[in-house]
Design a protein around this motif. Structure first.
Motif, short mmCIF file in Angstrom:
data_model
loop_
_atom_site.label_atom_id
_atom_site.label_comp_id
_atom_site.label_asym_id
_atom_site.label_seq_id
_atom_site.Cartn_x
_atom_site.Cartn_y
_atom_site.Cartn_z
N SER A 36 0.83 -1.21 0.00
CA SER A 36 0.00 0.00 0.00
C SER A 36 0.86 1.25 0.00
CB SER A 36 -0.88 0.05 1.25
OG SER A 36 -1.84 -0.97 1.23
N LYS A 38 1.45 5.05 1.10
CA LYS A 38 1.02 5.89 2.22
C LYS A 38 1.63 7.27 2.08
CE LYS A 38 -1.12 2.46 4.11
NZ LYS A 38 -2.56 2.44 4.14
N SER A 42 2.02 10.96 8.15
CA SER A 42 1.61 9.74 8.85
C SER A 42 2.76 8.89 9.37
CB SER A 42 0.74 8.90 7.91
OG SER A 42 1.48 8.49 6.77
N TRP A 53 3.93 4.58 12.31
CA TRP A 53 3.11 5.21 11.27
C TRP A 53 1.65 4.99 11.59
CZ3 TRP A 53 -0.08 2.83 7.60
CH2 TRP A 53 0.09 1.46 7.41
N ASN A 55 -2.14 4.76 10.50
CA ASN A 55 -2.96 4.31 9.39
C ASN A 55 -4.34 4.95 9.51
OD1 ASN A 55 -3.62 2.81 7.12
ND2 ASN A 55 -4.19 1.01 8.29
#
Length: 184
Positions: A36, A38, A42, A53, A55
């Motif tokens: 994924s 990102k 974050s 991090w 989510n």
């Protein structure tokens, strides 16, 4: 040529902090491998062997489901704008949900968001760099505000309903424990 290290140096930490996007990879024993992208604000490097991090709520919840089965995670950054480099950190991560005691402390490191779904506290085992010579140049044009607006429109109750209907299982049907640590 790839180089491996047992921790993040100051140079590698600055590289991470300069990137606008990173990728997370996880996999269970069976089923789909998940990678994924990102972004947003974050990620925090908390030490030479620790990264947190956050989510935010999204369409899938694969990372939580995979880590509930096998606790391994890879984070990857690519140097798109300047120095050609690929950086990976390999390790294991604690999954923290809003109900967990340590969540609030780590969540305070990030801008406020009702969409905060989990925080992953990664313990780094290995750091690897590689050349990145084939990674293209790309210009950063800014963060998207779509997720922020979506979460604001949903509000806390709407997000909780979304978790109930869309985030309780991985695409392979494994529990993510988003609402109940005992589910599954």
């Amino acid at each position: 040529m790839a180089k491996q290290f047992d921790h993040l140096s100051d140079v590698l930490t600055r590289f991470i902090e300069a990137q606008h996007i990173f990728f997370v990879g996880t996999a269970a024993t069976e089923g789909k491998v998940n990678i994924s992208p990102k972004g947003m604000d974050s990620l925090r490097v908390l030490g030479p062997n620790r990264i947190a991090w956050r989510n935010l709520t999204g369409s899938g919840n694969e990372t939580a489901g995979h880590l509930a089965q096998i606790n391994r995670m890879t984070l990857m950054w690519c140097g798109f704008e300047a120095k050609p480099m690929i950086l990976r950190t390999y390790g294991s991560a604690r999954t923290l949900h809003p109900r967990d005691a340590d969540f609030a402390e780590l969540n305070a490191l990030f801008p406020p968001s009702d969409a905060a779904r989990q925080i992953y506290d990664l313990a780094i085992d290995i750091v690897q760099t590689s050349c990145g010579y084939a990674v293209p140049f790309m210009d950063y044009a800014g963060d998207r505000d779509v997720l922020k607006k979506w979460a604001e429109d949903k509000g806390p109750d709407g997000i909780a309903a979304y978790w109930e209907t869309r985030n309780r299982q991985t695409i392979d049907g494994a529990p993510t424990h988003i609402l109940d640590p005992q589910e599954g």
